[in-house]
Structures are given as structure tokens and as C-alpha cells.
Scaffold this motif. Sequence first.
Motif, PDB file in Angstrom:
ATOM      1  N   ALA A  98       0.845  -1.196   0.000  1.00 37.46           N
ATOM      2  CA  ALA A  98       0.000   0.000   0.000  1.00 37.46           C
ATOM      3  C   ALA A  98       0.882   1.248   0.000  1.00 37.46           C
ATOM      4  O   ALA A  98       1.783   1.371   0.821  1.00 37.46           O
ATOM      5  N   PRO A  99       0.643   2.174  -0.934  1.00 34.67           N
ATOM      6  CA  PRO A  99       1.441   3.403  -0.961  1.00 34.67           C
ATOM      7  C   PRO A  99       1.066   4.303   0.214  1.00 34.67           C
ATOM      8  O   PRO A  99       0.078   4.070   0.906  1.00 34.67           O
ATOM      9  N   ARG A 100       1.889   5.337   0.391  1.00 35.86           N
ATOM     10  CA  ARG A 100       1.669   6.280   1.490  1.00 35.86           C
ATOM     11  C   ARG A 100       1.600   7.705   0.950  1.00 35.86           C
ATOM     12  O   ARG A 100       2.166   8.020  -0.090  1.00 35.86           O
ATOM     13  N   SER A 110      -6.754   1.471  -0.308  1.00 34.96           N
ATOM     14  CA  SER A 110      -7.548   1.247  -1.526  1.00 34.96           C
ATOM     15  C   SER A 110      -6.752   1.572  -2.793  1.00 34.96           C
ATOM     16  O   SER A 110      -7.299   2.098  -3.759  1.00 34.96           O
ATOM     17  N   TRP A 111      -5.482   1.200  -2.804  1.00 38.10           N
ATOM     18  CA  TRP A 111      -4.619   1.577  -3.920  1.00 38.10           C
ATOM     19  C   TRP A 111      -5.045   0.941  -5.246  1.00 38.10           C
ATOM     20  O   TRP A 111      -4.874   1.549  -6.296  1.00 38.10           O
ATOM     21  N   THR A 112      -5.613  -0.260  -5.235  1.00 37.22           N
ATOM     22  CA  THR A 112      -6.032  -0.881  -6.503  1.00 37.22           C
ATOM     23  C   THR A 112      -7.139  -0.058  -7.156  1.00 37.22           C
ATOM     24  O   THR A 112      -7.138   0.126  -8.382  1.00 37.22           O
ATOM     25  N   THR A 113      -8.055   0.466  -6.356  1.00 31.89           N
ATOM     26  CA  THR A 113      -9.115   1.330  -6.892  1.00 31.89           C
ATOM     27  C   THR A 113      -8.511   2.614  -7.446  1.00 31.89           C
ATOM     28  O   THR A 113      -8.908   3.083  -8.518  1.00 31.89           O
ATOM     29  N   TRP A 126      -5.367  12.560  -6.001  1.00 35.62           N
ATOM     30  CA  TRP A 126      -5.833  11.919  -4.770  1.00 35.62           C
ATOM     31  C   TRP A 126      -5.765  12.935  -3.635  1.00 35.62           C
ATOM     32  O   TRP A 126      -4.786  13.683  -3.525  1.00 35.62           O
ATOM     33  N   HIS A 127      -6.778  12.966  -2.803  1.00 36.75           N
ATOM     34  CA  HIS A 127      -6.825  13.866  -1.647  1.00 36.75           C
ATOM     35  C   HIS A 127      -6.631  13.036  -0.392  1.00 36.75           C
ATOM     36  O   HIS A 127      -7.383  12.105  -0.136  1.00 36.75           O
ATOM     37  N   CYS A 128      -5.636  13.385   0.398  1.00 37.54           N
ATOM     38  CA  CYS A 128      -5.361  12.655   1.628  1.00 37.54           C
ATOM     39  C   CYS A 128      -6.424  12.980   2.674  1.00 37.54           C
ATOM     40  O   CYS A 128      -6.642  14.160   2.989  1.00 37.54           O
ATOM     41  N   PRO A 129      -7.072  11.942   3.229  1.00 40.52           N
ATOM     42  CA  PRO A 129      -8.089  12.202   4.251  1.00 40.52           C
ATOM     43  C   PRO A 129      -7.494  12.659   5.583  1.00 40.52           C
ATOM     44  O   PRO A 129      -8.212  13.215   6.411  1.00 40.52           O
ATOM     45  N   TYR A 135      -2.380  15.053  -4.325  1.00 39.74           N
ATOM     46  CA  TYR A 135      -1.223  14.544  -5.069  1.00 39.74           C
ATOM     47  C   TYR A 135      -1.677  13.785  -6.307  1.00 39.74           C
ATOM     48  O   TYR A 135      -2.716  13.113  -6.284  1.00 39.74           O
ATOM     49  N   ALA A 136      -0.867  13.859  -7.352  1.00 38.54           N
ATOM     50  CA  ALA A 136      -1.080  12.986  -8.507  1.00 38.54           C
ATOM     51  C   ALA A 136      -0.824  11.560  -8.028  1.00 38.54           C
ATOM     52  O   ALA A 136       0.084  11.319  -7.224  1.00 38.54           O
ATOM     53  N   ILE A 137      -1.591  10.615  -8.499  1.00 37.45           N
ATOM     54  CA  ILE A 137      -1.485   9.232  -8.021  1.00 37.45           C
ATOM     55  C   ILE A 137      -0.079   8.656  -8.213  1.00 37.45           C
ATOM     56  O   ILE A 137       0.441   8.004  -7.311  1.00 37.45           O
ATOM     57  N   PRO A 138       0.600   8.916  -9.337  1.00 42.19           N
ATOM     58  CA  PRO A 138       1.978   8.415  -9.448  1.00 42.19           C
ATOM     59  C   PRO A 138       2.942   9.019  -8.431  1.00 42.19           C
ATOM     60  O   PRO A 138       3.996   8.458  -8.157  1.00 42.19           O
ATOM     61  N   ARG A 139       2.603  10.175  -7.823  1.00 38.26           N
ATOM     62  CA  ARG A 139       3.494  10.834  -6.866  1.00 38.26           C
ATOM     63  C   ARG A 139       3.355  10.290  -5.442  1.00 38.26           C
ATOM     64  O   ARG A 139       4.091  10.697  -4.546  1.00 38.26           O
ATOM     65  N   LEU A 140       2.395   9.385  -5.209  1.00 36.34           N
ATOM     66  CA  LEU A 140       2.313   8.752  -3.897  1.00 36.34           C
ATOM     67  C   LEU A 140       3.615   7.993  -3.651  1.00 36.34           C
ATOM     68  O   LEU A 140       4.339   7.645  -4.593  1.00 36.34           O
TER      69      LEU A 140
END
Length: 189
Positions: A98-100, A110-113, A126-129, A135-140
Motif C-alpha cells: 500500500a502506498p503512502r 484502496s490503492w487498486t481502486t 488523490w486527496h489525503c483524508p 497529489y497525482a497518483i503516481p506521486r504517492l
Amino acid sequence: MADNQLILLPAQAGDSPASKRDLLYRLEQMDFIGAPLSFNGQQHYRPGTRFLQLLTFLGCSPVVALGEPGVTGDEFCHMQLEGPYEAAHFVGGSNVKAPRCPGCGFRVESWTTLVQQWQAQPEQSWHCPLCGMEYAIPRLRWRQCAGFGRFFLRIWGVFEGEAVPSEELLTALRQVSGFDWQYFYFRQD
């Protein structure tokens, strides 16, 4: 049988070398890549004479199979230049963690989604809760177990955490392409 790879790719998902031929030439000139090899119907390359100097193998006694297909099994070291693709691709195997969040370290279960959404809409962020940053998803922080890119240098026969590219290799890639490179480990069981 597991498929183990060390994969080098541009640090920014949208980057790709302007000339695959120039990159291949540079890797041949520094003796990282050796003679061509047909593997599973595709163009691959044997390790060059400086392969073991340009990858730093970690641990006290790593096993590096520099043999031939069919003689040493499928886990022998060989390389493939893959791409450039028109758009960035996600590459991850059975070892994806799981990315961070890059800001606060929140674990994204929920990284697969997220990857599926990114494949449908690459510009989606992606918005961190936890910290509220976007962040752009590749930048996680994918923790060197997955990557997004248009171009990949795949090195077969390298197990997760067993080797890292040397600074000399990363510098050569940067010089020929004009941008920074990163790496991750791929395993498919």
C-alpha cells in the motif's frame, strides 16, 4: 516460478527518452548491456562486462545468474528496453505494498481502486483524508514496489532489495535522457 526484476524508469511518469537508440548506445558503450538475446520472442540483452559494477548487489553473498536461458532457468540476468508508450502505464506485481501519502505518511489501503481510476483518468489526483493535501497518483510513495511510466529498463533475475543501480549508471541515464531516473522491484508469483 516467480518473475523477479529490478526496473529503472524516468522519475516523472510522463518522461521518456527522446531517442531509444541513443539510450541503448550509451548502455552498450558503458558495457552495461551486452549482446542481443531473443527471449520469449522479444529483443532482450545479455549483461555487459561492467554489469556487476554498474549495479550494486547488496548482502554478503548474492546469487547472480549470468548464464543462458534454458541452462540456468528463467532467473538469469538479462535486460529489455520497453517503450516508449504514448501514455504512462502502471507496473506492479504481486509484491505491491500500500502506498503512502508523501505529506503525512497516511497508508492508502484502496490503492487498486486508485490505480483503476488513474488508468481511466490519468489527470485525476488523490486527496489525503488525514492531511488534506492533493497529489497525482503516481506521486504517492510507492516504496519501490511499483511504478508509473512511459519507458522501462527491465532487468530480470534481480530479487527485491538485492541490488540497486549505481550512481554512475543513474548519472549516465540522466545525461543521455535529460531527466532523473528512479527504480523499483517487481515480483510476479
